[in-house]
Design an enzyme around this catalytic site. Structure first.
Site, PDB file in Angstrom:
ATOM      1  CE1 TYR A 461      60.156 -53.746 -19.409  1.00  0.00           C
ATOM      2  CE2 TYR A 461      59.876 -51.490 -20.175  1.00  0.00           C
ATOM      3  CZ  TYR A 461      60.210 -52.379 -19.167  1.00  0.00           C
ATOM      4  OH  TYR A 461      60.592 -51.919 -17.931  1.00  0.00           O
ATOM      5  CB  SER A 541      60.426 -56.040 -15.640  1.00  0.00           C
ATOM      6  OG  SER A 541      60.562 -55.123 -14.585  1.00  0.00           O
ATOM      7  CG  ASP A 625      62.943 -59.430  -8.799  1.00  0.00           C
ATOM      8  OD1 ASP A 625      63.436 -58.318  -8.529  1.00  0.00           O
ATOM      9  OD2 ASP A 625      62.333 -59.663  -9.851  1.00  0.00           O
ATOM     10  CG  HIS A 660      64.272 -57.421 -11.938  1.00  0.00           C
ATOM     11  ND1 HIS A 660      62.955 -57.772 -11.716  1.00  0.00           N
ATOM     12  CD2 HIS A 660      64.245 -56.499 -12.934  1.00  0.00           C
ATOM     13  CE1 HIS A 660      62.173 -57.087 -12.538  1.00  0.00           C
ATOM     14  NE2 HIS A 660      62.924 -56.303 -13.281  1.00  0.00           N
TER      15      HIS A 660
END
Length: 694
Positions: A461, A541, A625, A660
């Site tokens: 991430y 993301s 999203d 999302h």
């Protein structure tokens, strides 16, 4: 020019994606954007493109021989009862329960006599399971509840107000609520936050003036009073009431880091909103109060966070006094049962200490193992608290905890058909490009041969102060059952080592994050866990950006790339929905020529090069999203399909009526994980799966 491009790769014939003439100019530099038309999420043309892409992707996935085998195993393993920690409201004890494969968990309650009943069943909200419960809050005496619902995974919410005793809907539904909690003031009404409804697309139009409202029961939403945000334009505003109903606490921010802090005395009529912090240079919030004494969690002069106290009558920082001092480990505290719980992160795993209200250490809590502990929260008068414990090989177990004696007992242990004792999870430290030591936890079957041929999923991430701590996942369990390795590095940009660690992966230092991820891949290859032919990289993301940047910078390093709901157009991200709020981490193309050139240098959409053999790629997104708009993924997939060479597939899988990720149904979550694993193993040339024998 409206040239139509048909592109075949191996046996895949991709849909035609037209190119248009569109150019943007940044600091005298012209940037072409031939797929700008895909940003129009309401056009029939974009809808037809989505359908055509899905037809190709699902056609490809259907031919994978063991796709259904993985699905059968995943459904079997997923099908166990899951119960949340209980919480008390009024005369009832509430808890969430999922019997195994229910799309959404059901909220149950028991009365004092132990009689159980369903209180709210989100599975009845819509036929296809795409409407989810987005949070709820009870009035002070537990007699009323306000709960939010999300339709199709959207960040926009509706709030429904119900009598908790009779389950009767009390008044009209509140609409157009976004990025908001619900916080009751006694039993008379509640605070919530929202934006004005955007003109144009609800999914992609910019939203940047957040306002805090008070809704008084029995009145119309149009009469709700704006408490904060009318005169001061802020992108994110939140309001919460202290447990004793004495204060309203307001936080206001323009980005995902840094906030102003305000307080209002609710016991005095027409009391002013008092400023505690009037800048965005710290992250600070009020955790608790004891009368007028406030307990503030802050990274002011303490990058790893500390707790300070101050009297509400004069709450400016110059009057703050230390309560729990900063340590070398990052602090994430909670309160419950009349105590403070300092949950520290030490190399991404939990260490918990208990303090009383004088700041005296009561004990370090003995946890069940090395992993992630969360919870230890509740009302002041609670006699029993609860916490959860998990790691990559231990399914999340809930423990009851007696704050007086410090003893824990298993409250709910899931019955999962997974033998934890057959697996090993170990932390290593590797060196990134600039010499920084990065921790990574590697998990796999015991006795796995390190011969460079193990399918390996590298997940990352690296942003927004988010910490990746160990947790169990059914999907990962099946990956490891199939002799896969699951590796998670704690990249810079995350919050694992506090503010300095976060800042080291932001703006003009964002490349550190990609370098950390690349170094993790190189470590796994050098130590024979895997090789480039058996390595997949995955992230969602901001992690989707990570995958997009890594695969365009080092396409030679991995066999499979799996960017999910990614931020792929770094020049335009801040112009969609709430994207402008991410500028603390990214900077924007409008900030300066240097920032523009830096962003363009790694922006995935702008760095797909003609004639490069990119890894087998499956981009995943949802057509609804409204956090990271799907145009990011659409444009990236179009660039890959048009430019790459070789026979590796470049597919995009678009969930219909999905957002999302929050509130996604169990069925949709399982199918997505099945497709990702099947695609990955198939492209690594894996012919047979050990799971087929189960």
């Amino acid at each position: 020019m409206n040239a139509q491009n048909t592109k075949s790769s191996g046996k895949i014939k991709y849909p035609e994606t037209k190119k248009i003439e569109h150019t943007d100019t940044y600091f005298d530099t012209k940037v072409n954007d031939p797929y700008r038309w895909l940003e129009d999420d309401r056009s029939a043309e974009t809808g037809a493109w989505v359908k055509a892409q899905n037809d190709v992707t699902y056609g490809y996935l259907k031919q994978i021989p063991y796709r259904e085998v993985i699905k059968a195993r995943m459904e079997k393993l997923w099908n166990y009862e899951k119960i949340s920690a209980p919480f008390k409201e009024g005369n009832y004890t509430y808890y969430y329960k999922n019997n195994g494969l229910q799309n959404q968990s059901v909220l149950y309650r028991k009365d004092a006599g132990g009689t159980e009943e369903i209180f709210l069943d989100p599975n009845t909200f819509s036929k296809d399971g795409t409407t989810s419960l987005g949070g709820l809050d009870f009035s002070r005496d537990g007699s009323k509840v306000a709960y939010a619902i999300s339709e199709g995974g959207s960040d926009w919410r509706k709030v429904i107000i119900m009598d908790a005793m009779t389950k009767e809907i009390l008044e009209d539904t509140l609409v157009d609520v976004k990025f908001s909690g619900v916080s009751w003031k006694g039993n008379e009404g509640f605070y919530y936050s929202s934006y004005d409804k955007p003109k144009g697309s609800e999914l992609s139009a910019k939203t940047d003036q957040h306002k805090l409202y008070f809704h008084r029961l029995g009145t119309a939403q149009k009469d709700d009073k704006v408490i904060f945000g009318l005169d001061q334009k802020r992108r994110y505003v939140g309001g919460s009431v202290t447990e004793d109903d004495r204060y309203l606490i307001i936080t206001a921010a323009n980005s995902t880091y840094g906030n102003e802090l305000y307080i209002k005395d609710l016991t005095a009529e027409n009391s002013p909103i008092v400023t505690i912090l009037d800048h965005f240079n710290t992250s600070s919030y009020i955790l608790e109060n004891e009368g007028s004494k406030l307990f503030i969690v802050t990274d002011w002069k303490a990058p790893n966070k500390q707790i300070m106290t101050v009297d509400a009558s004069n709450p400016k920082p110059e009057n703050w006094k230390p309560f729990i001092a900063e340590t070398e480990n990052v602090l994430s505290p909670s309160t419950g049962g009349g105590f403070f719980f300092a949950n520290y992160m030490k190399d991404a795993v939990s260490l918990v200490k208990q303090y009383d209200y004088t700041g005296k250490l009561v004990r370090e809590i003995a946890l069940p193992g090395i992993g992630s502990a969360g919870g230890f929260g509740g009302k002041k008068e609670e006699k029993t608290l609860y916490y959860s414990f998990t790691n990559y090989i231990t399914p999340g177990t809930i423990y009851s905890f007696d704050p007086k004696t410090g003893t824990s007992a298993v409250y709910q242990q899931p019955k999962v058909d997974f033998k934890s004792e057959d697996y090993v999870s170990q932390q290593v430290f590797y060196t990134s490009k600039d010499g920084t030591k990065i921790p990574m936890i590697i998990t796999h079957k015991k006795g796995l041969k390190l011969d460079g041929k193990n399918p390996t999923m590298l997940y990352g991430y690296g942003g927004f102060n988010v910490s990746l701590t160990p947790s169990f996942s059914i999907a990962n369990a099946i990956w490891m059952e199939n002799d896969g390795i699951y590796a998670v590095p704690n990249l810079r940009g995350g919050g694992e080592y506090g503010k300095k660690w976060h800042d080291a992966g932001t703006k003009l230092q964002k490349q550190n994050v990609f370098d950390d991820f690349i170094a993790a891949a190189e470590y796994l290859i050098a130590n024979h866990y895997t090789s480039k032919d058996f390595l997949a990289i995955r992230g969602g993301s901001n992690g989707g950006l990570l995958v997009g940047a890594t695969m365009t910078q080092r396409p030679d390093l991995m066999k499979v790339a799996l960017p999910a709901v990614g931020v792929m157009d770094m020049l335009l991200y801040h112009t969609f929905t709430a994207g402008a709020g991410w500028a603390y981490d990214y900077g924007t193309a409008e900030d300066s020529k240097e920032m523009f050139e830096y962003l363009k240098g790694y922006s995935p959409v702008h760095n797909v090069k003609k004639g490069v053999p990119y890894p087998a790629t499956m981009v995943t997104t949802g057509d609804h999203d409204d956090r990271v708009v799907p145009a990011h993924s659409f444009k990236f997939a179009a660039e890959l399909q048009a430019k790459q060479t070789g026979n590796n597939p470049a597919l995009i899988r678009i969930d219909i009526n999905a957002g999302h990720g929050a509130g996604k149904s169990v069925a949709a979550t399982i199918q997505e994980n099945v497709d990702i694993q099947a695609f990955t193993l198939y492209n690594m040339g894996i012919k047979k799966l050990p799971v087929a024998q189960k």
